[in-house]
Design a protein around this motif. Structure first.
Motif, PDB file in Angstrom:
ATOM      1  N   ARG A  28      50.539  -5.438  -1.462  1.00  0.00           N
ATOM      2  CA  ARG A  28      49.225  -5.067  -0.922  1.00  0.00           C
ATOM      3  C   ARG A  28      48.803  -6.006   0.196  1.00  0.00           C
ATOM      4  O   ARG A  28      48.247  -5.573   1.206  1.00  0.00           O
ATOM      5  CB  ARG A  28      48.177  -5.038  -2.041  1.00  0.00           C
ATOM      6  N   LEU A  29      49.058  -7.305   0.009  1.00  0.00           N
ATOM      7  CA  LEU A  29      48.742  -8.266   1.069  1.00  0.00           C
ATOM      8  C   LEU A  29      49.578  -8.009   2.316  1.00  0.00           C
ATOM      9  O   LEU A  29      49.072  -8.071   3.438  1.00  0.00           O
ATOM     10  CB  LEU A  29      48.981  -9.697   0.566  1.00  0.00           C
ATOM     11  N   ARG A  30      50.862  -7.720   2.106  1.00  0.00           N
ATOM     12  CA  ARG A  30      51.742  -7.393   3.235  1.00  0.00           C
ATOM     13  C   ARG A  30      51.210  -6.178   3.981  1.00  0.00           C
ATOM     14  O   ARG A  30      51.115  -6.175   5.216  1.00  0.00           O
ATOM     15  CB  ARG A  30      53.153  -7.100   2.722  1.00  0.00           C
ATOM     16  N   ASP A  31      50.837  -5.136   3.224  1.00  0.00           N
ATOM     17  CA  ASP A  31      50.349  -3.915   3.855  1.00  0.00           C
ATOM     18  C   ASP A  31      49.049  -4.158   4.606  1.00  0.00           C
ATOM     19  O   ASP A  31      48.848  -3.631   5.708  1.00  0.00           O
ATOM     20  CB  ASP A  31      50.160  -2.815   2.810  1.00  0.00           C
ATOM     21  N   ALA A  32      48.146  -4.968   4.026  1.00  0.00           N
ATOM     22  CA  ALA A  32      46.889  -5.278   4.708  1.00  0.00           C
ATOM     23  C   ALA A  32      47.153  -6.020   6.015  1.00  0.00           C
ATOM     24  O   ALA A  32      46.522  -5.739   7.043  1.00  0.00           O
ATOM     25  CB  ALA A  32      45.980  -6.098   3.796  1.00  0.00           C
ATOM     26  N   ALA A  33      48.107  -6.958   5.975  1.00  0.00           N
ATOM     27  CA  ALA A  33      48.447  -7.695   7.193  1.00  0.00           C
ATOM     28  C   ALA A  33      49.061  -6.771   8.242  1.00  0.00           C
ATOM     29  O   ALA A  33      48.773  -6.888   9.435  1.00  0.00           O
ATOM     30  CB  ALA A  33      49.403  -8.837   6.859  1.00  0.00           C
ATOM     31  N   LEU A  34      49.908  -5.845   7.807  1.00  0.00           N
ATOM     32  CA  LEU A  34      50.517  -4.897   8.745  1.00  0.00           C
ATOM     33  C   LEU A  34      49.475  -3.982   9.375  1.00  0.00           C
ATOM     34  O   LEU A  34      49.512  -3.699  10.574  1.00  0.00           O
ATOM     35  CB  LEU A  34      51.580  -4.060   8.020  1.00  0.00           C
ATOM     36  N   VAL A  35      48.529  -3.514   8.561  1.00  0.00           N
ATOM     37  CA  VAL A  35      47.462  -2.643   9.067  1.00  0.00           C
ATOM     38  C   VAL A  35      46.623  -3.385  10.105  1.00  0.00           C
ATOM     39  O   VAL A  35      46.353  -2.879  11.202  1.00  0.00           O
ATOM     40  CB  VAL A  35      46.599  -2.121   7.903  1.00  0.00           C
ATOM     41  N   ALA A  36      46.213  -4.615   9.769  1.00  0.00           N
ATOM     42  CA  ALA A  36      45.415  -5.405  10.713  1.00  0.00           C
ATOM     43  C   ALA A  36      46.218  -5.742  11.963  1.00  0.00           C
ATOM     44  O   ALA A  36      45.704  -5.669  13.088  1.00  0.00           O
ATOM     45  CB  ALA A  36      44.921  -6.682  10.035  1.00  0.00           C
ATOM     46  N   GLY A  37      47.489  -6.080  11.780  1.00  0.00           N
ATOM     47  CA  GLY A  37      48.334  -6.398  12.922  1.00  0.00           C
ATOM     48  C   GLY A  37      48.547  -5.204  13.838  1.00  0.00           C
ATOM     49  O   GLY A  37      48.549  -5.341  15.064  1.00  0.00           O
ATOM     50  N   GLY A  38      48.715  -4.020  13.251  1.00  0.00           N
ATOM     51  CA  GLY A  38      48.873  -2.809  14.052  1.00  0.00           C
ATOM     52  C   GLY A  38      47.627  -2.494  14.856  1.00  0.00           C
ATOM     53  O   GLY A  38      47.702  -2.089  16.023  1.00  0.00           O
ATOM     54  N   ALA A  39      46.456  -2.688  14.239  1.00  0.00           N
ATOM     55  CA  ALA A  39      45.193  -2.473  14.956  1.00  0.00           C
ATOM     56  C   ALA A  39      45.066  -3.469  16.108  1.00  0.00           C
ATOM     57  O   ALA A  39      44.680  -3.100  17.229  1.00  0.00           O
ATOM     58  CB  ALA A  39      44.017  -2.606  13.996  1.00  0.00           C
ATOM     59  N   ALA A  40      45.404  -4.743  15.833  1.00  0.00           N
ATOM     60  CA  ALA A  40      45.313  -5.767  16.877  1.00  0.00           C
ATOM     61  C   ALA A  40      46.294  -5.490  18.017  1.00  0.00           C
ATOM     62  O   ALA A  40      45.956  -5.655  19.197  1.00  0.00           O
ATOM     63  CB  ALA A  40      45.574  -7.145  16.272  1.00  0.00           C
ATOM     64  N   LEU A  41      47.505  -5.053  17.674  1.00  0.00           N
ATOM     65  CA  LEU A  41      48.492  -4.722  18.710  1.00  0.00           C
ATOM     66  C   LEU A  41      47.983  -3.591  19.596  1.00  0.00           C
ATOM     67  O   LEU A  41      48.102  -3.640  20.826  1.00  0.00           O
ATOM     68  CB  LEU A  41      49.810  -4.316  18.066  1.00  0.00           C
ATOM     69  N   THR A  42      47.378  -2.578  18.984  1.00  0.00           N
ATOM     70  CA  THR A  42      46.834  -1.460  19.762  1.00  0.00           C
ATOM     71  C   THR A  42      45.706  -1.925  20.660  1.00  0.00           C
ATOM     72  O   THR A  42      45.616  -1.531  21.834  1.00  0.00           O
ATOM     73  CB  THR A  42      46.363  -0.334  18.823  1.00  0.00           C
ATOM     74  N   GLY A  43      44.831  -2.782  20.120  1.00  0.00           N
ATOM     75  CA  GLY A  43      43.734  -3.319  20.926  1.00  0.00           C
ATOM     76  C   GLY A  43      44.227  -4.164  22.088  1.00  0.00           C
ATOM     77  O   GLY A  43      43.688  -4.089  23.197  1.00  0.00           O
ATOM     78  N   LEU A  44      45.276  -4.957  21.844  1.00  0.00           N
ATOM     79  CA  LEU A  44      45.849  -5.772  22.908  1.00  0.00           C
ATOM     80  C   LEU A  44      46.505  -4.891  23.970  1.00  0.00           C
ATOM     81  O   LEU A  44      46.313  -5.095  25.178  1.00  0.00           O
ATOM     82  CB  LEU A  44      46.876  -6.732  22.311  1.00  0.00           C
ATOM     83  N   ALA A  45      47.251  -3.875  23.529  1.00  0.00           N
ATOM     84  CA  ALA A  45      47.924  -2.967  24.471  1.00  0.00           C
ATOM     85  C   ALA A  45      46.911  -2.179  25.297  1.00  0.00           C
ATOM     86  O   ALA A  45      47.187  -1.819  26.446  1.00  0.00           O
ATOM     87  CB  ALA A  45      48.846  -2.021  23.715  1.00  0.00           C
ATOM     88  N   ALA A  46      45.743  -1.915  24.722  1.00  0.00           N
ATOM     89  CA  ALA A  46      44.706  -1.173  25.456  1.00  0.00           C
ATOM     90  C   ALA A  46      44.193  -1.956  26.654  1.00  0.00           C
ATOM     91  O   ALA A  46      43.649  -1.371  27.599  1.00  0.00           O
ATOM     92  CB  ALA A  46      43.554  -0.827  24.520  1.00  0.00           C
ATOM     93  N   GLN A  47      44.356  -3.274  26.622  1.00  0.00           N
ATOM     94  CA  GLN A  47      43.879  -4.088  27.741  1.00  0.00           C
ATOM     95  C   GLN A  47      44.828  -4.027  28.937  1.00  0.00           C
ATOM     96  O   GLN A  47      44.474  -4.446  30.033  1.00  0.00           O
ATOM     97  CB  GLN A  47      43.675  -5.535  27.289  1.00  0.00           C
ATOM     98  N   LEU A  48      46.042  -3.506  28.720  1.00  0.00           N
ATOM     99  CA  LEU A  48      46.943  -3.219  29.839  1.00  0.00           C
ATOM    100  C   LEU A  48      46.489  -1.881  30.417  1.00  0.00           C
ATOM    101  O   LEU A  48      47.004  -0.824  30.073  1.00  0.00           O
ATOM    102  CB  LEU A  48      48.386  -3.139  29.351  1.00  0.00           C
TER     103      LEU A  48
END
Length: 198
Positions: A28-48
């Motif tokens: 569950r912790l792994r999945d929560a980290a992956l979910v948050a990381g995926g959201a952050a990656l999308t937010g970072l990519a949106a700045q390109l």
């Protein structure tokens, strides 16, 4: 699913499943980290973000990130990740394209489309859709089509455009870029599976 099944990358697994978790709570912790990381990656990519003359929709890395997140994490985690991205942006976190936030912008439909697409590409990836170049190409085409299927009509309604105007402003200028993003995914995802099998 057994550890040997995960190690061989059989259909039914996605890349994120290969990350070890020794207990249900750690999973569950792994999945929560992956979910948050995926959201952050999308937010970072949106700045390109590169403005497109005559269109309120910029070219961004956001769609590529959303499809990559859905494919790598699977449908459930992918939808959760893009849902977190969308909700945080609506709540005021400035991580939509160009540092925008909120839901009133004409391009918000593309974010909703990314949420839908992340689930579908994750579903297809769990059935082996990201294992070969051709399959990955098909998955990327389906995901991109879903983003446009939501984003273009939303653009038409929110910007008071005709269907033709919405296609000209919200679809045509992005097809070449989407083809390049798909080509990146076609190389990266099957290569990741080849590495896993070694």
């Amino acid at each position: 699913m057994s550890a040997s099944s995960l190690a061989t990358g059989r259909a039914g697994t996605v890349l994120a499943d290969l990350l070890p978790a020794s207990s249900a709570s750690r999973a569950r912790l792994r999945d929560a980290a992956l979910v948050a990381g995926g959201a952050a990656l999308t937010g970072l990519a949106a700045q390109l973000s590169v403005p497109v003359p005559g269109s309120p929709v910029p070219v961004t890395g956001q769609t590529f990130a959303a499809l990559l997140v859905g494919t790598a994490l699977g449908a459930r985690r992918g939808v959760a990740s893009l849902g977190l991205y969308a909700l945080a942006g609506v709540a005021g976190l400035p991580w939509f394209a160009g540092g925008a936030s909120g839901w009133s912008m004409p391009s918000f439909g593309y974010i909703l489309g990314m949420l839908l697409a992340s689930g579908v590409v994750g579903f297809l990836a769990r059935r082996g859709g990201d294992r070969t170049v051709l399959r990955t190409a098909g998955v990327m085409v389906v995901g991109s089509a879903l983003i446009y299927a939501v984003g273009v009509p939303y653009l038409a309604v929110s910007a008071h455009l005709t269907a033709h105007q919405a296609v000209v402003m919200g679809l045509r200028p992005y097809l070449v870029g989407d083809a390049l993003k798909a080509a990146l995914a076609m190389g990266a995802l099957p290569a990741a599976w080849r590495l896993v099998r070694r």
